[in-house]
Design an enzyme around this catalytic site. Structure first.
Site, PDB file in Angstrom:
ATOM      1  CG  HIS A 100      -2.620   0.268   0.865  1.00 25.37           C
ATOM      2  ND1 HIS A 100      -3.360   1.031   1.872  1.00 25.37           N
ATOM      3  CD2 HIS A 100      -3.103   1.317  -0.006  1.00 25.37           C
ATOM      4  CE1 HIS A 100      -4.613   1.256   1.189  1.00 25.37           C
ATOM      5  NE2 HIS A 100      -4.380   1.896   0.007  1.00 25.37           N
ATOM      6  CG  ASP A 123      -5.791  -0.943   4.446  1.00 20.37           C
ATOM      7  OD1 ASP A 123      -5.928  -1.831   5.718  1.00 20.37           O
ATOM      8  OD2 ASP A 123      -4.948  -0.497   3.514  1.00 20.37           O
ATOM      9  CG  HIS A 125      -3.721  -2.580   8.792  1.00 19.85           C
ATOM     10  ND1 HIS A 125      -4.070  -3.066   7.749  1.00 19.85           N
ATOM     11  CD2 HIS A 125      -4.203  -3.044   9.828  1.00 19.85           C
ATOM     12  CE1 HIS A 125      -3.405  -4.371   8.238  1.00 19.85           C
ATOM     13  NE2 HIS A 125      -3.408  -4.925   9.362  1.00 19.85           N
ATOM     14  CG  ASP A 127      -2.924   1.923   5.137  1.00 10.53           C
ATOM     15  OD1 ASP A 127      -2.011   1.183   5.961  1.00 10.53           O
ATOM     16  OD2 ASP A 127      -3.219   1.648   4.201  1.00 10.53           O
ATOM     17  CG  HIS A 140       2.530  -2.142   4.751  1.00  8.48           C
ATOM     18  ND1 HIS A 140       2.289  -2.987   4.155  1.00  8.48           N
ATOM     19  CD2 HIS A 140       3.403  -1.738   5.606  1.00  8.48           C
ATOM     20  CE1 HIS A 140       1.996  -3.719   5.299  1.00  8.48           C
ATOM     21  NE2 HIS A 140       2.818  -3.153   6.200  1.00  8.48           N
ATOM     22  CG  ASP A 226      -4.967  -3.529   1.870  1.00  7.54           C
ATOM     23  OD1 ASP A 226      -4.862  -4.652   1.860  1.00  7.54           O
ATOM     24  OD2 ASP A 226      -3.942  -2.586   2.717  1.00  7.54           O
ATOM     25  CG  ASP A 228      -5.784  -5.394   5.211  1.00  9.03           C
ATOM     26  OD1 ASP A 228      -6.140  -4.293   5.274  1.00  9.03           O
ATOM     27  OD2 ASP A 228      -4.204  -4.974   5.430  1.00  9.03           O
ATOM     28  CD  GLU A 271      -0.240  -4.370   1.440  1.00 10.40           C
ATOM     29  OE1 GLU A 271       0.637  -5.685   1.105  1.00 10.40           O
ATOM     30  OE2 GLU A 271       0.406  -3.975   1.891  1.00 10.40           O
TER      31      GLU A 271
END
Length: 299
Positions: A100, A123, A125, A127, A140, A226, A228, A271
């Protein structure tokens, strides 16, 4: 959106520590991305993959808080140039990662063409880390913060544009693994976030309706997805899986509603790590989501 797409692969795995995500662009193409978009009616040109410089052994421990900074900046600068050129030709850039960290380059190239760019960040996360608060030093985990103008100057000023996006023009969807520093950042800056708690309570349709309303003032909207963000059951081939994510159908509903809104003007899918995957399942999921995003319908 128009009907002309340009695909850019970025085989970069230097923003994190698990090898294999550099093969993501190949896995996504192998899953039939080009053919699927062409079947929907798009004119698709594949610009191939960027050549990513590997760090020399002597550079590996230069700055443990900003791992592989030099190589990531080089790759992101080249990516920004390519995205910029695609938009100059009035085509839709679709970027394939890679980790990412490449979003720093994508957003640098995109934002040059909009006065009020919106960003949807799917995402697990946030980031939103910087050199000061990162627990890992993995870049990332920093691209959204860098794009907002927070972090090391070579990241925030990449391609000569800082900030690349305004804090009030961002929506994060699917977050469920935020570092303490990121939580404080979100509270302080007032970033719009729909965690999995909100998605569970409100439902995906309501979340997307609010997201579309929230960004309706933007003159362009970039989607940074992303894999994930999805639950590992549906997207096992990612470097930082977090259980309890978006379901396959929730992901498709989100993409379908974005297609109906007509807001999306550029996109990236990142990712995908085929080494960690199950029979290319995550890349196949990515391609299916692209189909929904670009208007594929059952009838």
């Amino acid at each position: 959106m128009g009907k002309e797409i340009s695909v850019i692969g970025v085989p970069l795995d230097l923003g994190q520590t698990r090898r294999g995500v550099d093969m993501g662009p190949s896995a996504i193409r192998y899953a039939g991305m080009i053919e699927r978009l062409e079947m929907i009616g798009y004119d698709v040109e594949d610009l191939g993959d960027l050549r990513v410089e590997r760090p020399h052994r002597s550079e590996l421990d230069e700055n443990p808080k900003l791992k592989n900074l030099k190589q990531i900046v080089t790759a992101c600068t080249e990516l920004a140039t390519k995205v910029d050129n695609v938009l100059e030709r009035k085509r839709i850039p679709v970027v394939l990662g890679g980790d990412h960290s490449i979003a720093i380059g994508t957003l640098a190239g995109v934002t040059k063409h909009y006065n009020n760019l919106g960003v949807i960040w799917f995402d697990a996360h946030g980031d939103l880390n910087t050199e000061e608060i990162t627990p890992s030093g993995n870049i990332h985990g920093m691209p959204l913060a860098a794009s907002l103008g927070y972090g090391h100057a070579v990241l925030t000023n990449l391609y000569g544009i800082c900030p690349k996006v305004k804090k009030e023009n961002i929506v994060i969807i699917g977050a469920r693994a935020l570092d303490d520093g990121e939580k404080e950042f979100i509270r302080k800056e007032g970033i719009k976030v729909f965690t999995m708690h909100e998605i569970d309570r409100l439902g995906m349709a309501a979340v997307m309706e609010e997201t579309i309303r929230y960004l309706s003032h933007a003159d362009g909207v970039h989607l940074s997805l992303d894999l994930d963000g999805l639950d590992p059951h549906d997207a096992p081939g990612v470097g930082t899986p977090v259980i309890g994510g978006l379901s396959y159908r929730e992901g498709h509903l989100a993409m379908e509603m974005l297609a109906e809104s007509g807001l999306i003007t550029s996109a990236e899918f990142v990712e995908v790590n085929p080494i960690l995957d199950e029979k290319n399942k995550t890349a196949i999921t990515a391609v299916a989501l692209m189909g929904s995003l670009f208007g594929e319908k059952l009838k």
